[in-house]
Design a protein around this motif. Structure first.
Motif, short mmCIF file in Angstrom:
data_model
loop_
_atom_site.label_atom_id
_atom_site.label_comp_id
_atom_site.label_asym_id
_atom_site.label_seq_id
_atom_site.Cartn_x
_atom_site.Cartn_y
_atom_site.Cartn_z
N GLU A 500 0.62 51.44 7.76
CA GLU A 500 0.84 50.13 7.14
C GLU A 500 2.26 50.01 6.60
OE1 GLU A 500 -0.92 47.33 3.55
OE2 GLU A 500 -2.25 48.78 4.52
N LEU A 501 2.78 51.08 6.00
CA LEU A 501 4.16 51.06 5.52
C LEU A 501 5.11 50.81 6.69
CD1 LEU A 501 6.33 51.43 3.37
CD2 LEU A 501 6.15 53.91 3.71
N SER A 502 4.87 51.49 7.79
CA SER A 502 5.69 51.28 8.98
C SER A 502 5.59 49.83 9.45
CB SER A 502 5.23 52.23 10.10
OG SER A 502 5.88 51.96 11.32
N GLY A 503 4.40 49.26 9.39
CA GLY A 503 4.21 47.88 9.80
C GLY A 503 4.95 46.89 8.91
N ARG A 504 5.01 47.17 7.61
CA ARG A 504 5.74 46.29 6.69
C ARG A 504 7.23 46.27 7.02
NH1 ARG A 504 3.13 45.55 1.23
NH2 ARG A 504 5.21 45.71 0.35
N ILE A 505 7.77 47.44 7.33
CA ILE A 505 9.19 47.51 7.69
C ILE A 505 9.42 46.77 9.01
CG2 ILE A 505 11.07 49.07 8.31
CD1 ILE A 505 9.78 51.14 6.44
N TYR A 506 8.50 46.94 9.94
CA TYR A 506 8.60 46.23 11.22
C TYR A 506 8.60 44.71 10.99
CZ TYR A 506 7.15 44.40 15.77
OH TYR A 506 7.08 43.68 16.94
N ASP A 507 7.73 44.23 10.10
CA ASP A 507 7.66 42.79 9.83
C ASP A 507 8.98 42.29 9.23
OD1 ASP A 507 5.09 42.65 10.78
OD2 ASP A 507 4.13 42.81 8.82
N LYS A 508 9.62 43.10 8.38
CA LYS A 508 10.92 42.69 7.83
C LYS A 508 11.96 42.57 8.94
CE LYS A 508 11.58 45.69 4.45
NZ LYS A 508 12.19 46.32 3.26
N ARG A 509 11.94 43.52 9.86
CA ARG A 509 12.90 43.45 10.96
C ARG A 509 12.60 42.24 11.84
NH1 ARG A 509 17.00 46.47 9.60
NH2 ARG A 509 17.75 45.36 11.44
N LYS A 510 11.33 41.89 11.96
CA LYS A 510 10.94 40.74 12.77
C LYS A 510 11.53 39.46 12.19
CE LYS A 510 6.80 38.90 15.02
NZ LYS A 510 5.32 39.01 15.10
N LEU A 511 11.56 39.37 10.86
CA LEU A 511 12.15 38.20 10.22
C LEU A 511 13.64 38.09 10.52
CD1 LEU A 511 10.39 38.29 6.72
CD2 LEU A 511 9.98 36.67 8.58
N CYS A 512 14.27 39.25 10.76
CA CYS A 512 15.71 39.25 11.10
C CYS A 512 15.94 38.99 12.58
CB CYS A 512 16.33 40.60 10.72
SG CYS A 512 16.22 40.98 8.97
N TYR A 619 9.95 55.58 3.37
CA TYR A 619 9.50 55.88 4.74
C TYR A 619 10.30 57.04 5.33
CZ TYR A 619 8.95 55.16 9.81
OH TYR A 619 8.72 55.33 11.15
N THR A 620 11.61 57.03 5.11
CA THR A 620 12.45 58.09 5.65
C THR A 620 12.16 59.42 4.97
OG1 THR A 620 14.17 56.43 6.07
CG2 THR A 620 14.82 58.73 6.21
N ILE A 621 11.93 59.40 3.65
CA ILE A 621 11.58 60.62 2.93
C ILE A 621 10.29 61.21 3.50
CG2 ILE A 621 10.73 61.51 0.71
CD1 ILE A 621 12.64 59.52 -0.66
N LEU A 622 9.27 60.38 3.62
CA LEU A 622 7.95 60.87 4.00
C LEU A 622 7.90 61.34 5.45
CD1 LEU A 622 5.71 58.17 2.26
CD2 LEU A 622 6.61 60.30 1.33
#
Length: 690
Positions: A500-512, A619-622
């Motif tokens: 889900e965390l990965s998906g949230r970052i993906y959604d932010k990139r989608k907005l860009c 995300y990068t840490i984990l």
């Protein structure tokens, strides 16, 4: 049949929505077609072995299919007739010799009795004939069998371990230290093939981008027989990654044609390789920040970031006073008049987009940055801040790194240092601005020889401003895009927890508008299984260290040889170091990105560098672990992390004890959690491996 199956599946998922996540692909091909690879695989064959005259060949082909895909389960079905039962059982015997065992035999009719509706229809049609015989579901029925691949068990020598502790078990892929021992997957091999085209290699954490970079360099120089005319630049923003790339190249390049004189420069920022009969360095590895000093000779003292922060704070204070004095009315000026905004606007827009005069800035595009309407008050206020910052830092005695880059680009635009390199390879490209890419283009003799690899989900320096910028049109159309799928390093259970965390970052990139350049984390079945992320809570740092130490000792079975505490938490790290007999170090993810460690501890006491990119930082840490992941919670856990903790899949977490579970529930107030969940507090080897 293909279209019929498609419709059936749609109805099936309407009734069982949980199955909608199962990937389905439909193709009309020969059943022996093996063009694609899937994992995991189930194979179902219906009525395949009914052709008695071709049965031997069918069995041979089908066994070949099994050998190719190694399915977890096989399902065979046919009519419930004696000769067809024998055919299915004959095939079943063939599979038992290949490591499969029957788990079920279906020899009853699935549908039997009267077909009432069909009987009524026929009766109506046959009124004149007065046929009253009911229609039965008894036309031979079905016969089938299900087989499952036998799994090898794990055997432990209890006599040698009377305390029932497992001495060690390696469930993981080999650590990426000895590069020549790494076997590349199909998509990695394809991405490593050298072509006369600019290349963009991307994929999620742990997919092997850095490995592909080194393999591609090897293929390039071997295809040209280590040509002395080559001058290849390899660069990234991570000093430790430069060191790792150098070691990997050294292990795979042919020492008969290539040698290295050892470390050049300082602090692992520059290495060189010389080809036979060459009078110049043919491969140069440099940390990006030293390009202006090594190539541009822009030496001199570097301004500490804390000094630049102090300058920004002074500028903001001055401008607040000016706003009040001038009576300016600007909506929410505090969103502009803060250190993070001014610093990032200077780095990502003033330099990154090269909007360095007032007219260009007021009307220019600022991708990935907070919206400021062109030529309006907020944008003018931002220009006042960054232009004043530029004036202050350029007249100071010390120069920030970002300003050295500006001066270096100006040198290149004036014709200095152009065409120095025949090829450039950039790892972790998500840290590069559009201006940085302009530097690469001018350093290159041919833009077709630019190869970049990275993951926009890990854009720590630039956040949503990061993107893969356009090349000149003729080269842009020629770009080779290579996606690497799945994480070969990140343990499978950790991937699942972070979806889900990965998906949230993906959604932010989608907005860009650049979601096609970023991929969600993909739990790859071939990755190490690993343990789920371990959640530990304690009221004090010392007690947190005690619990963390106990967890690490319990999970030493996974071959933990090093522990990284991120973000940098020196007190916590020192406390762990006193208790453990393995290397423990505190580090910043900015220094460690692109690398891995067998045990990563995320200290939630420490704030990340930039709140806007908190999800990318975490995300990068984990995703730096190749073994176990520990999330350390305490009363000092930063509020900004609570929404991120909310994204974790609770069914893919381990809670060290009851108090850790209860405190985690307090952090996750926005998510429905089951109160009847009982975390495991006593661990043994079997539960760890599960």
């Amino acid at each position: 049949m293909v279209e019929y199956q498609r419709r059936l599946w749609s109805h099936f998922t309407d009734r069982y929505p949980v199955c909608k996540n199962i990937l389905n692909e439909y193709e009309l091909n020969s059943w022996v077609n093996r063009r694609k690879e899937y994992n995991p695989v189930w194979i179902s064959a219906s009525y395949l072995f009914d052709h008695s005259d071709k049965q031997d060949q069918l069995v041979k082909d089908f066994v070949g299919l099994i050998d190719a895909y190694h399915p977890e389960q096989v399902f065979l079905a046919s009519s419930n007739q004696l000769n067809k039962q024998r055919a299915v059982l004959h095939v079943t015997q063939q599979f038992t010799r290949s490591g499969y065992e029957p788990i079920d035999i279906l020899d009853e009719q699935l549908f039997h009795g009267e077909a009432e509706l069909l009987t009524a229809v026929r009766a109506k049609l046959d009124e004149k004939l007065r046929v009253n015989k009911p229609v039965q579901w008894s036309e031979m029925g079905f016969f089938g069998t299900a087989l499952m691949r036998q799994q090898s068990g794990l055997s432990f020598d209890r006599a040698a371990n009377p305390d029932k502790r497992v001495a060690g078990i390696d469930l993981f892929n080999p650590p990426m230290i000895v590069r020549r021992d790494i076997a590349l997957a199909t998509d990695q091999i394809e991405a490593a093939v050298h072509k006369e085209r600019p290349a963009f290699i991307f994929g999620p954490a742990g997919c092997g981008k850095s490995v592909v970079i080194t393999e591609r360099i090897k293929n390039l120089v071997e295809s040209a027989n280590y040509a002395p005319s080559f001058r290849i630049l390899v660069t990234t923003f991570n000093k430790e990654l430069i060191k790792a790339l150098h070691a990997w190249l050294k292990s795979i390049l042919d020492p008969e044609f290539c040698s290295t004189p050892g470390k050049n420069g300082f602090d692992y920022t520059e290495y060189e390789f010389y080809f036979r009969d060459s009078t110049q360095a043919n491969i140069v590895l440099m940390h990006f920040d030293i390009l202006p000093t090594r190539i541009g000779r822009l030496n001199g003292s570097v301004m500490n970031e804390s000094v630049r922060t102090h300058i920004i704070e002074g500028i903001i204070e001055e401008i607040w006073t000016e706003i009040e004095h001038e009576g300016l009315r600007i909506e929410n000026p505090e969103r502009i008049l803060n250190v993070d905004f001014v610093r990032d606007e200077y780095d990502r827009v003033f330099y990154g987009q090269w909007l360095r005069d007032e007219a260009a800035y007021l009307d220019g595009a600022r991708p990935g940055r907070p919206t400021l309407v062109r030529n309006q008050g907020p944008r003018r206020l931002a220009w006042r801040c960054i232009s004043r910052l530029h004036q202050c830092v350029t007249t100071a005695g010390r120069t920030p790194f970002i300003n050295k880059r500006m001066l270096f680009r100006e040198q290149l635009e004036n014709g200095d240092h152009n065409d120095l390199f025949t090829h450039i390879f950039v790892d972790e490209f998500q840290d590069c601005t559009a201006s940085d890419f302009q530097i690469f283009y001018r350093l290159l003799t041919d833009p077709n020889h630019l190869v970049v690899a990275g993951d926009l989900a890990q854009a720590l320096h630039l956040g949503r401003s990061a993107s893969f910028p356009r090349l000149p049109d003729s080269h842009q159309r020629n770009i080779e895009r290579k996606e690497l799928k799945g994480s070969y390093r990140l343990p499978f259970r950790i991937s699942e927890a972070l979806l889900e965390l990965s998906g949230r970052i993906y959604d932010k990139r989608k907005l860009c508008g650049d979601s096609h350049d970023v991929r969600m984390l993909n739990p790859y079945k071939g990755s190490p299984p690993g343990a789920r992320p371990i959640i530990i809570w304690a009221p004090t740092v010392d007690e947190l260290a005690n619990k963390t130490c106990a967890a690490i000792e319990r999970y030493r079975v996974y071959g933990i040889d090093r522990v990284k505490v991120m973000e940098t938490d020196n007190y916590f790290s020192t406390a762990l170091n006193r208790m453990l007999d393995i290397n423990v170090g505190a580090d910043s993810v900015l220094r460690f990105k692109g690398l891995e460690c067998t045990c990563v501890v995320w200290s939630t006491r420490v704030q990340v560098l930039n709140d806007e990119e908190a999800e990318e930082f975490v995300y990068t840490i984990l995703t730096r672990t190749s073994g176990i992941l520990i999330v350390a919670l305490c009363p000092e856990t930063r509020d900004i992390y609570k929404p991120i903790l909310n994204t974790f899949d609770r069914n893919r977490l381990i809670f060290w004890d009851g108090v850790s579970w209860n405190r985690f529930k307090d952090f996750c107030v926005d998510r429905e959690l089951h109160d009847d969940y009982e975390p495991q507090t006593e661990f043994d080897e079997e539960s760890i491996l599960a």
